[in-house]
Design an enzyme around this catalytic site. Structure first.
Site, PDB file in Angstrom:
ATOM      1  N   ASN A   1     -46.615  30.577   6.077  1.00  0.00           N
ATOM      2  CA  ASN A   1     -45.764  30.828   4.785  1.00  0.00           C
ATOM      3  C   ASN A   1     -46.427  31.956   4.043  1.00  0.00           C
ATOM      4  O   ASN A   1     -46.408  33.148   3.753  1.00  0.00           O
ATOM      5  CB  ASN A   1     -45.580  29.656   4.300  1.00  0.00           C
ATOM      6  CG  ASN A   1     -44.499  29.851   3.033  1.00  0.00           C
ATOM      7  OD1 ASN A   1     -44.342  30.837   2.629  1.00  0.00           O
ATOM      8  ND2 ASN A   1     -43.795  28.797   2.525  1.00  0.00           N
ATOM      9  N   ASP A   2     -47.538  31.374   3.280  1.00  0.00           N
ATOM     10  CA  ASP A   2     -48.550  32.422   2.457  1.00  0.00           C
ATOM     11  C   ASP A   2     -48.946  33.501   2.988  1.00  0.00           C
ATOM     12  O   ASP A   2     -48.921  34.508   2.544  1.00  0.00           O
ATOM     13  CB  ASP A   2     -49.209  31.308   1.580  1.00  0.00           C
ATOM     14  CG  ASP A   2     -48.750  30.144   0.998  1.00  0.00           C
ATOM     15  OD1 ASP A   2     -47.934  30.481   0.323  1.00  0.00           O
ATOM     16  OD2 ASP A   2     -49.140  29.045   0.736  1.00  0.00           O
ATOM     17  N   VAL A   3     -49.448  33.235   4.398  1.00  0.00           N
ATOM     18  CA  VAL A   3     -50.236  34.514   5.004  1.00  0.00           C
ATOM     19  C   VAL A   3     -49.134  35.384   5.358  1.00  0.00           C
ATOM     20  O   VAL A   3     -49.717  36.495   5.820  1.00  0.00           O
ATOM     21  CB  VAL A   3     -50.894  33.744   6.164  1.00  0.00           C
ATOM     22  CG1 VAL A   3     -51.792  32.948   5.791  1.00  0.00           C
ATOM     23  CG2 VAL A   3     -50.074  33.337   7.140  1.00  0.00           C
TER      24      VAL A   3
ATOM     25  N   ALA B   1     -49.510  26.912  -1.073  1.00  0.00           N
ATOM     26  CA  ALA B   1     -49.814  27.362  -2.170  1.00  0.00           C
ATOM     27  C   ALA B   1     -48.927  27.421  -3.283  1.00  0.00           C
ATOM     28  O   ALA B   1     -49.055  27.427  -4.528  1.00  0.00           O
ATOM     29  CB  ALA B   1     -50.331  28.853  -2.229  1.00  0.00           C
TER      30      ALA B   1
END
Lengths: 472, 98
Positions: free
Chosen positions: A392-394, A433
């Protein structure tokens, strides 16, 4: 041979064994940094540990032998059994936990030394010995409670973040208090109650320092505490005059610091930011217009069937779903159908650097299909379908475009450049995050809402159905 | 007891050694290497054993006992976890060969 000679010889044997152990540790770590020799590396280091432990019995000459044996059994048996049966996905928190135990052991050695020095009538220790015993105890205690909090967070036993007003001021005050207490111990008075205050402050600081750190930064934090424990061991080794502890601890301290830097660099964030700016903690990020567009497995499979080049981006969700074997099975089906398949690994995907590589290796994915971020990023432009599974965040383009986003500045995988993206995800929630992901709302992104393993299974059977149905 | 400056040299050389020996580690080995170095600082067990052996008062024995339990846990747990992680690299290598 007189008793004196025997005693000297035992000490000589022990010292020689420690030297051998130190050499084996260094060679072991060196071997562990290359894929070809890595498996031998841990065995070499393990032999070193056994030699050093056995040699120690020679110089302790049976003093408190019952206690020592009981304590070793109590330490070894549960951790050995637990380490054997824990799931691969839970490895990161186990490393954090075992690291915390090492820090605690170093702190306990420090406590014992300080207690010894504080006895009335005890000879005053040299300044360097006392100072390093105190510094080692401080670092070890911080590493212990910090690692325990990191373990609790990764294990889902604790809310991901814990912040309150004036937190940094409180943290600084506690740290300053611990340092002052340490200075007082070294330069003013070795007082037992002051030792207690010193340890309470150091232990509290480890907790406070880790509480506000959330999400994507946890890998860096574990690596940092690993380096901390190494340093603590080296300093206590000096205080006790054991060379093997100095060398092994310092080598780990330096290697761990270097590894921490590599990871922080991969995230484009200085370590000070990781520790003091509540990454993934507060920022809201911009609102995202539009909606997530769902897709079912049959349609997703036909997208894959039409594609020539497919890039798979795994994240922590793949680890949770234990989907790595099924994903490799899907990849093999695609390769058999003549498609080019690659795996793109973000340096901090998962909960530790290299976490995804370990899981893919477990599933049997060959090295040459796995690409690092810098190598694969230019390839997304020529990629027909990117499959994001549990990452997700990456892959969040906000890291490049949205200055208000808490992850702004972190390098990401440019999945957004791909012609089509299929995101396999259990639900609509945000990542670790805690921020929305613009990629999921993009026009050419389709969401396949399913458990990773289940989704891969469906895709495999739908692909077979297309091929069997004469879709050529 | 080790002479102050000699110790300083040992610290310095060990630190450079630590940095150099992992200098070219590929990302694929970051996690196992972190775990492996986590195992190596389990050598703290040796220090804790010596501290416990020299302990006399009940308090010193209690502290030493905790130190040995924790140190032994660090070493044993660190070894098992690292070995399990590295075991996986075998299957991938064999597959590549075959």
């Amino acid at each position: 041979m007189s008793a004196m000679d025997t005693q000297m010889m035992l000490v000589w044997v022990a010292k020689a064994s420690y030297f051998l152990a130190a050499v084996l540790f260094i060679l072991g770590i060196k071997r562990m940094s290359s894929p070809v020799t890595a498996r031998k590396g841990i065995v070499w280091a393990g032999v070193g540990m056994v030699i050093a432990t056995l040699a120690t019995f020679a110089i302790t000459r049976g003093h408190n032998l019952g206690y020592i044996l009981a304590a070793i059994a109590l330490g070894v048996v549960p951790t050995w059994l637990w380490g054997k049966k824990v799931a691969m996905t839970d490895m990161p928190q186990m490393v954090a936990l075992f690291n915390g135990m090492g820090g605690g052991s170093a702190a306990a050695i420090g406590a014992g030394e300080l207690l010894k020095f504080s006895h009335a009538g005890a000879p005053t220790p040299p300044l360097a010995t006392l100072a390093l015993a105190v510094i080692g105890a401080l670092i070890g205690a911080i590493s212990m409670t910090g690692s325990i909090i990191a373990w609790a967070k990764l294990d889902g036993r604790m809310d991901k973040r814990f912040t309150f007003g004036g937190q940094q001021v409180v943290n600084f005050a506690v740290f300053a208090g611990a340092v002052l207490a340490g200075l007082a111990l070294v330069f003013w008075k070795l007082d037992a109650s002051l030792v207690v205050v010193f340890f309470l402050l150091a232990l509290a600081f480890g907790v406070l320092m880790t509480l506000p750190i959330g999400g994507a930064d946890m890998p860096v934090v574990i690596s940092l505490y690993n380096a901390f424990t190494g340093l603590a061991v080296a300093f206590e080794g000096y205080a006790m005059g054991i060379e093997a502890l100095i060398v092994a601890g310092m080598v780990v301290g330096a290697a761990g610091t270097f590894l921490t830097q590599l990871m922080a660099k991969a995230m484009n964030r200085p370590i000070s930011n990781v520790l003091f700016s509540n990454f993934g903690g507060g920022g809201e990020g911009a609102e995202i217009a539009g909606a997530q567009k769902p897709i079912d497995a049959a349609d997703a499979a036909s997208l894959l069937y039409m594609a020539e080049k497919v890039i798979i981006v795994p994240g922590y969700g793949m680890a949770v779903a234990q989907a790595q074997h099924k994903i490799w099975e899907l990849s093999q089906a695609l390769i058999k159908a003549g498609k080019e398949v690659k795996f793109a690994i973000h340096p901090v995907a998962g909960r530790m650097p290299g976490h995804m590589n370990v899981l893919l290796a477990e599933a049997g994915v060959p090295y040459d299909l796995i690409a690092d971020m810098d190598d694969i990023n230019p390839e997304f432009k020529t990629c027909d379908v990117a499959i994001v599974i549990g990452a997700n965040d990456v892959v969040n383009p906000a890291a490049k475009t949205d200055k208000s986003s808490p992850i702004f500045g972190m390098p990401i995988l440019d999945v957004v450049d791909s012609r089509q993206t299929i995101v396999i995800k259990r639900g609509k929630g945000t990542g670790f995050a805690g921020i929305e992901n613009a990629l999921f709302y993009a026009d050419n992104t389709r969401m396949l809402y399913a458990d990773g393993k289940e989704a891969a299974n469906q895709l495999i059977s739908e692909l077979k159905a297309i091929e069997g149905g004469g879709g050529h | 007891m080790i002479d102050g400056f000699l110790a300083l040299y040992i610290f310095m050389l060990a630190a450079f050694t630590g940095k150099e020996i992992i200098g070219r580690v590929p990302v694929i080995l970051h996690t196992p290497l972190m775990s492996g170095s986590n195992f190596v600082h389990g050598i703290v067990l040796v220090g804790a054993m010596i501290a416990l052996a020299h302990a006399e008062s009940p308090l010193a024995i209690a502290i030493g006992f905790i130190g040995v339990v924790l140190g032994a846990g660090n070493a044993a747990g660190g070894y098992v976890v690292t070995e399990r992680m590295l075991e996986m690299f075998k299957s991938s290598k064999d597959e590549k060969k075959g």
